[in-house]
Design an enzyme around this catalytic site. Structure first.
Site, PDB file in Angstrom:
ATOM      1  N   CYS A 250       0.855  -1.370  -0.028  1.00 57.82           N
ATOM      2  CA  CYS A 250       0.113  -0.015  -0.089  1.00 57.82           C
ATOM      3  C   CYS A 250       0.766   1.166   0.090  1.00 57.82           C
ATOM      4  O   CYS A 250       0.538   2.461  -0.432  1.00 57.82           O
ATOM      5  CB  CYS A 250      -0.855   0.012   1.137  1.00 57.82           C
ATOM      6  SG  CYS A 250      -2.020  -1.401   1.328  1.00 57.82           S
TER       7      CYS A 250
ATOM      8  N   ASP B 162     -19.121  13.194 -16.005  1.00 60.36           N
ATOM      9  CA  ASP B 162     -20.720  12.936 -16.235  1.00 60.36           C
ATOM     10  C   ASP B 162     -21.150  12.254 -14.847  1.00 60.36           C
ATOM     11  O   ASP B 162     -22.161  11.987 -14.748  1.00 60.36           O
ATOM     12  CB  ASP B 162     -21.183  12.428 -17.491  1.00 60.36           C
ATOM     13  CG  ASP B 162     -20.484  11.117 -17.715  1.00 60.36           C
ATOM     14  OD1 ASP B 162     -19.665  10.626 -16.900  1.00 60.36           O
ATOM     15  OD2 ASP B 162     -20.682  10.601 -18.726  1.00 60.36           O
TER      16      ASP B 162
HETATM   17  C1  BEZ Z   1       0.486  -4.624   1.770  1.00 57.85           C
HETATM   18  O1  BEZ Z   1       0.097  -3.583   1.503  1.00 57.85           O
HETATM   19  O2  BEZ Z   1       1.740  -5.045   1.611  1.00 57.85           O
HETATM   20  C2  BEZ Z   1      -0.386  -5.660   2.078  1.00 57.85           C
HETATM   21  C3  BEZ Z   1      -1.682  -5.441   2.819  1.00 57.85           C
HETATM   22  C4  BEZ Z   1      -2.591  -6.471   3.283  1.00 57.85           C
HETATM   23  C5  BEZ Z   1      -2.199  -7.576   3.001  1.00 57.85           C
HETATM   24  C6  BEZ Z   1      -0.966  -7.895   2.486  1.00 57.85           C
HETATM   25  C7  BEZ Z   1      -0.148  -7.036   2.157  1.00 57.85           C
END
Ligand code: BEZ
Length: 220
Positions: free
Chosen positions: A44, A135
Site C-alpha cells: 500500500c 458526467d
Molecule cells: C501490503 O500492502 O503490503 C499488504 C496489505 C494487506 C495484506 C497483504 C499485503
C-alpha cells in the site's frame, strides 16, 4: 455493486484533508477513486507513493485522485509522512485519503475483500479502483487482491484511452499509448470513416473483412 455506465454514488466522507462531499470535491473533473487494504503496509505504501508521484500527470488530465482505507484519519495523516519519506521528491501529499473505519463506504461501493481481515476479524478493503467521468458515470473499475500491487502506468494509460474515446469514435488497441495509432470503432460506416478519419488504413486480413481500420489522427 454498480456497473460501467452507472452513476457513481455521491458520498460524505472524513478524509486526511477534512470532511468532503464527493461530487462537490470532484467538481468538473474526472476522478480516480481507489482503495487499499491498510495503512502501514508495504505494498500500500508503494501504491500511494506511486500515485502521489504521478499527481502532475493526473492534474494535466483534469483528473482528481482520492484514496480510501478502513483506517482512521489520524493513521492516514501519520502514515502520509512515511509515504512522503519513501518518495524522496515529495514535500506535500497531493490527495486526500478517506477514513472508513466502519466500512460503510467500502460496503456501499463493493470494495470489501472478505478474505483479508484485521486483528479483530473485520474484513479489509481490497485494491479497488474506479475511474469516474465528468458526467459522474463509472468508466472503468478494477479489483486486485491485497497481495498484488497495481501498475499506475497502466491506470494512466487507461485514463488516456477513456478520455480520448469519450469524445472520438475510436478504440485503443492492446498496449496502446498516446504515441500509437488507434482504431475507428466498428459502428462507423465506411463513408463516415473516410470523412472523419481521412488518413485511416484498412488492415488486410485473411477473412477479407474490413474491420481493422487504423488511424494516426490522435498520435501525439
Ligand atoms: C501490503 O500492502 O503490503 C499488504 C496489505 C494487506 C495484506 C497483504 C499485503
Amino acid at each position: 455493486m454498480f456497473n460501467l455506465g452507472e452513476i457513481f454514488p455521491n458520498i460524505e466522507a472524513e478524509t486526511s484533508e477534512g470532511a468532503i462531499t464527493l461530487y462537490d470535491w470532484i467538481g468538473d473533473s474526472w476522478c480516480i477513486f481507489f482503495s487499499h487494504p491498510r495503512d502501514y503496509t508495504p505494498v500500500c505504501t508503494t501504491e500511494l507513493g506511486r500515485a502521489a508521484t504521478l499527481a502532475p500527470e493526473f492534474e494535466k488530465r483534469n483528473c482528481k485522485v482520492i484514496a480510501l482505507s478502513c483506517d482512521g484519519v489520524e493513521d492516514h495523516v501519520a502514515w502520509i509522512e512515511d509515504i512522503k519519506a519513501i518518495c524522496s521528491n515529495l514535500s506535500t501529499f497531493p490527495f486526500p485519503i478517506i477514513a472508513d473505519k466502519d466500512r460503510a463506504i467500502a460496503k456501499k461501493l463493493g470494495m470489501i475483500d472478505p478474505d483479508e481481515k484485521d486483528e479483530v476479524g473485520m474484513p479489509l478493503t481490497c485494491r479497488a479502483l474506479f475511474i469516474i467521468g465528468k458526467d459522474r458515470k463509472l468508466k472503468l473499475s478494477m479489483r486486485y487482491p491485497a497481495t498484488t500491487g497495481r501498475n499506475f502506468d497502466e491506470i494512466l494509460r487507461a485514463l488516456d484511452s477513456l478520455q480520448l474515446t469519450a469524445v472520438e469514435k475510436v478504440a485503443t488497441p492492446a498496449d496502446w499509448t498516446t504515441s500509437k495509432p488507434c482504431f475507428v470503432v466498428p459502428s462507423v460506416s465506411p463513408e463516415e470513416a473516410k470523412a472523419q478519419f481521412p488518413d485511416h488504413k484498412v488492415v488486410e486480413v485473411p477473412s477479407k473483412k474490413q474491420y481493422i481500420r487504423s488511424t494516426s489522427k490522435f498520435v501525439k
